[in-house]
Design a protein around this motif. Structure first.
Motif, PDB file in Angstrom:
ATOM      1  N   VAL A  32       7.497 -43.354  -7.261  1.00 22.27           N
ATOM      2  CA  VAL A  32       7.950 -43.069  -5.903  1.00 22.27           C
ATOM      3  C   VAL A  32       7.300 -44.050  -4.934  1.00 22.27           C
ATOM      4  N   VAL A  33       8.021 -44.367  -3.865  1.00 20.21           N
ATOM      5  CA  VAL A  33       7.507 -45.280  -2.855  1.00 20.21           C
ATOM      6  C   VAL A  33       6.419 -44.605  -2.030  1.00 20.21           C
ATOM      7  N   GLU A  34       6.634 -43.321  -1.703  1.00 27.69           N
ATOM      8  CA  GLU A  34       5.648 -42.539  -0.958  1.00 27.69           C
ATOM      9  C   GLU A  34       5.087 -41.447  -1.862  1.00 27.69           C
ATOM     10  N   ASP A  35       3.782 -41.461  -2.057  1.00 27.68           N
ATOM     11  CA  ASP A  35       3.161 -40.488  -2.952  1.00 27.68           C
ATOM     12  C   ASP A  35       3.336 -39.052  -2.479  1.00 27.68           C
ATOM     13  N   SER A  36       3.549 -38.865  -1.182  1.00 35.99           N
ATOM     14  CA  SER A  36       3.673 -37.515  -0.640  1.00 35.99           C
ATOM     15  C   SER A  36       5.036 -36.890  -0.940  1.00 35.99           C
ATOM     16  N   VAL A  37       5.981 -37.694  -1.409  1.00 34.64           N
ATOM     17  CA  VAL A  37       7.335 -37.209  -1.682  1.00 34.64           C
ATOM     18  C   VAL A  37       7.409 -36.708  -3.126  1.00 34.64           C
ATOM     19  N   LEU A  38       7.807 -35.454  -3.309  1.00 41.73           N
ATOM     20  CA  LEU A  38       8.003 -34.903  -4.646  1.00 41.73           C
ATOM     21  C   LEU A  38       9.355 -35.365  -5.173  1.00 41.73           C
ATOM     22  N   SER A  39       9.379 -35.817  -6.414  1.00 43.07           N
ATOM     23  CA  SER A  39      10.606 -36.352  -6.988  1.00 43.07           C
ATOM     24  C   SER A  39      10.718 -35.946  -8.446  1.00 43.07           C
ATOM     25  N   ARG A  40      11.937 -35.895  -8.936  1.00 44.09           N
ATOM     26  CA  ARG A  40      12.162 -35.602 -10.349  1.00 44.09           C
ATOM     27  C   ARG A  40      13.550 -36.079 -10.763  1.00 44.09           C
ATOM     28  N   LEU A  41      13.649 -36.527 -12.001  1.00 46.71           N
ATOM     29  CA  LEU A  41      14.929 -36.869 -12.612  1.00 46.71           C
ATOM     30  C   LEU A  41      15.270 -35.730 -13.555  1.00 46.71           C
ATOM     31  N   LEU A  42      16.396 -35.089 -13.332  1.00 52.64           N
ATOM     32  CA  LEU A  42      16.746 -33.845 -14.031  1.00 52.64           C
ATOM     33  C   LEU A  42      17.999 -34.031 -14.873  1.00 52.64           C
ATOM     34  N   LEU A  43      17.944 -33.555 -16.117  1.00 47.03           N
ATOM     35  CA  LEU A  43      19.136 -33.415 -16.953  1.00 47.03           C
ATOM     36  C   LEU A  43      19.542 -31.951 -16.899  1.00 47.03           C
ATOM     37  N   THR A  44      20.613 -31.660 -16.187  1.00 45.45           N
ATOM     38  CA  THR A  44      21.016 -30.274 -15.975  1.00 45.45           C
ATOM     39  C   THR A  44      21.589 -29.670 -17.257  1.00 45.45           C
ATOM     40  N   TRP A  45      21.707 -28.369 -17.272  1.00 46.06           N
ATOM     41  CA  TRP A  45      22.178 -27.684 -18.464  1.00 46.06           C
ATOM     42  C   TRP A  45      23.619 -28.059 -18.805  1.00 46.06           C
ATOM     43  N   ASP A  46      24.414 -28.507 -17.788  1.00 50.18           N
ATOM     44  CA  ASP A  46      25.802 -28.887 -18.045  1.00 50.18           C
ATOM     45  C   ASP A  46      25.983 -30.400 -18.127  1.00 50.18           C
ATOM     46  N   GLY A  47      24.866 -31.147 -18.292  1.00 43.43           N
ATOM     47  CA  GLY A  47      24.974 -32.557 -18.614  1.00 43.43           C
ATOM     48  C   GLY A  47      24.978 -33.519 -17.448  1.00 43.43           C
ATOM     49  N   GLN A  48      24.595 -33.081 -16.257  1.00 44.62           N
ATOM     50  CA  GLN A  48      24.501 -33.989 -15.120  1.00 44.62           C
ATOM     51  C   GLN A  48      23.100 -34.616 -15.069  1.00 44.62           C
ATOM     52  N   ILE A  49      23.044 -35.904 -14.752  1.00 45.07           N
ATOM     53  CA  ILE A  49      21.764 -36.594 -14.605  1.00 45.07           C
ATOM     54  C   ILE A  49      21.549 -36.824 -13.120  1.00 45.07           C
ATOM     55  N   GLN A  50      20.563 -36.149 -12.554  1.00 46.71           N
ATOM     56  CA  GLN A  50      20.380 -36.122 -11.105  1.00 46.71           C
ATOM     57  C   GLN A  50      18.955 -36.522 -10.729  1.00 46.71           C
ATOM     58  N   LEU A  63      16.389 -35.981  -7.717  1.00 47.75           N
ATOM     59  CA  LEU A  63      16.195 -35.098  -6.573  1.00 47.75           C
ATOM     60  C   LEU A  63      14.864 -35.379  -5.895  1.00 47.75           C
ATOM     61  N   SER A  64      14.839 -35.141  -4.593  1.00 45.21           N
ATOM     62  CA  SER A  64      13.641 -35.408  -3.803  1.00 45.21           C
ATOM     63  C   SER A  64      13.369 -34.233  -2.871  1.00 45.21           C
ATOM     64  N   TRP A  65      12.088 -33.912  -2.689  1.00 41.22           N
ATOM     65  CA  TRP A  65      11.656 -32.829  -1.803  1.00 41.22           C
ATOM     66  C   TRP A  65      10.866 -33.449  -0.658  1.00 41.22           C
ATOM     67  N   ARG A  66      11.406 -33.397   0.541  1.00 38.42           N
ATOM     68  CA  ARG A  66      10.725 -33.992   1.684  1.00 38.42           C
ATOM     69  C   ARG A  66      10.314 -32.890   2.661  1.00 38.42           C
ATOM     70  N   ASN A  67      10.806 -32.966   3.864  1.00 40.44           N
ATOM     71  CA  ASN A  67      10.439 -31.991   4.888  1.00 40.44           C
ATOM     72  C   ASN A  67      11.516 -30.936   5.113  1.00 40.44           C
ATOM     73  N   SER A  68      12.514 -30.928   4.248  1.00 38.92           N
ATOM     74  CA  SER A  68      13.636 -30.013   4.443  1.00 38.92           C
ATOM     75  C   SER A  68      13.419 -28.664   3.770  1.00 38.92           C
ATOM     76  N   ASN A  69      12.294 -28.530   3.059  1.00 34.73           N
ATOM     77  CA  ASN A  69      12.004 -27.303   2.322  1.00 34.73           C
ATOM     78  C   ASN A  69      13.057 -26.957   1.290  1.00 34.73           C
ATOM     79  N   GLU A  70      13.696 -27.992   0.756  1.00 31.67           N
ATOM     80  CA  GLU A  70      14.641 -27.814  -0.335  1.00 31.67           C
ATOM     81  C   GLU A  70      14.794 -29.134  -1.073  1.00 31.67           C
ATOM     82  N   TRP A  71      15.296 -29.042  -2.298  1.00 37.77           N
ATOM     83  CA  TRP A  71      15.528 -30.245  -3.078  1.00 37.77           C
ATOM     84  C   TRP A  71      16.811 -30.914  -2.604  1.00 37.77           C
TER      85      TRP A  71
END
Length: 372
Positions: free
Chosen positions: A240-258, A260-268
């Motif tokens: 990640v460019v900013e260490d304070s930003v939570l990030s993840r690469l997710l393989l969803t149960w139905d096969g989507q590769i996403q 996602l980032s958690w910033r100040n919006s209180n949601e992914w």
């Protein structure tokens, strides 16, 4: 009347010592246990390890999640062997054995060397370390459905181990699902999504900036992709460019590769979905077919026609194309001269030089009967 009061104080102090160490620490030491209801928390309060039940399930799992976001599970130890009650515990023994057990029943275990300690780090890595700080085992080598920054998707060529992502069976069931996401093979690495072992999508190979076929995993203001190819390892990762930003690469149960980032919006927030281009679908146009973005997705290579015109008219191109006539160099089959160097279409990263532009021969194996 004064006698029972000191006894009560002694009794309470024993409870604090026996359970508080696991609840407030990021470390599990030799002969300590982590019971259902207790957790390990990384020093920076980023990740938490403990027991959980996803959704409405009554099954219990030992897993890891982001501590300060909505319940987001990023790693599960016993994903294929759920616990049916809340009496299991994680124990680290003197001989270096880490086991998830309920009485004599073992649900998951790791065997290392004597004197090891278990630590949960702020990057989401759960590690068993020896007295010198060397890693004896780490959860980063045992990926489930989530790739965290710093995790490596690919091959350790020295040990032969392979790190792949495997989806959950459903949104509330961590059991290994139908989809896998991997980097393979190490000789010409591509990112591949499979369903039940069959290729669905592929991206690559790496061109020095990104995986060809997609612009989604190139460097951007949120994360930087990392590709490494050495005699020891071949892997894809990201930071990640900013260490304070939570990030993840997710393989969803139905096969989507996403991504996602958690910033100040209180949601992914969904930043990237890889499957945006239909041409990423593996064998979309079948043998000798070529895929284009637009209304007419599939076209046959020059000198070929649809194997099944009826299927093509029904928007099913998987049968591909067949040669108009038998191979005959008099009909123009063979090699074509192309003055464009494919590498010249990309801007090389600093320190990397692409070959100078020169005429090259483009060889189509299928024209000589070698394609499939």
């Amino acid at each position: 009347m004064w006698f029972p009061f000191p006894l009560l104080l002694v009794h309470c102090s024993i409870l604090v010592v026996s359970s508080g160490a696991a609840e407030s620490s990021h470390t599990l030491s030799v002969n300590q246990t982590l019971s259902d209801g207790q957790t390990l928390v990384s020093l920076g309060q980023v990740f938490e390890l403990g027991f959980f039940s996803p959704g409405t399930s009554r099954n219990r799992y030992l897993g890891m999640w982001y501590r300060n976001s909505t319940p987001t599970y990023v790693w599960v130890a016993n994903r294929n062997d759920p616990i049916v009650n809340s009496t299991a515990e994680l124990a680290l023994t003197q001989d270096g054995s880490l086991s998830l057990r309920n009485g004599s029943t073992s649900y998951w275990s790791v065997n290392t060397t004597a004197g090891a300690s278990l630590q949960l780090l702020d990057d989401g890595n759960l590690v068993l370390k020896d007295g010198s700080g060397n890693y004896l085992w780490q959860s980063y080598d045992n990926i489930t459905n989530t790739l965290l920054p710093g995790m490596k998707l690919g091959w350790n060529l020295e040990t032969g181990s392979v790190r792949n992502m495997t989806s959950w069976a459903s949104s509330t069931d961590p059991f290994s699902g139908q989809f896998t996401f991997s980097l393979d093979p190490p000789e010409s690495p591509q990112l591949v999504l499979r369903k039940d072992g069959q290729k669905l999508y592929r991206w690559g190979p790496w061109n020095g900036v990104r995986f060809s076929g997609t612009s989604e995993l190139r460097a951007n203001p949120v994360f930087d992709p990392i590709f490494n190819s050495s005699p020891q390892e071949v892997y894809y990762s990201y930071q990640v460019v900013e260490d304070s930003v939570l990030s993840r690469l997710l393989l969803t149960w139905d096969g989507q590769i996403q991504y996602l980032s958690w910033r100040n919006s209180n949601e992914w927030t969904l930043m990237v979905t890889l499957q945006r281009d239909e041409c990423d679908t593996y064998r979309k146009c079948g043998p000798f077919g070529s895929c284009y973005s637009g209304d007419m997705i599939c076209k046959c290579l020059e000198g070929f026609v649809p194997t099944s015109p009826q299927s093509w008219n029904s928007i099913d191109w998987t049968d591909g194309c067949t040669r108009k006539w038998e191979l005959n160099c008099g009909n123009g089959d063979g090699f074509n001269r192309d003055s464009e160097n494919l590498a010249s279409t990309s801007t090389p990263p600093e320190g990397v030089a692409f070959p100078q532009r020169r005429p090259i021969l483009v060889f189509y194996p299928g024209l000589l009967g070698l394609g499939s």
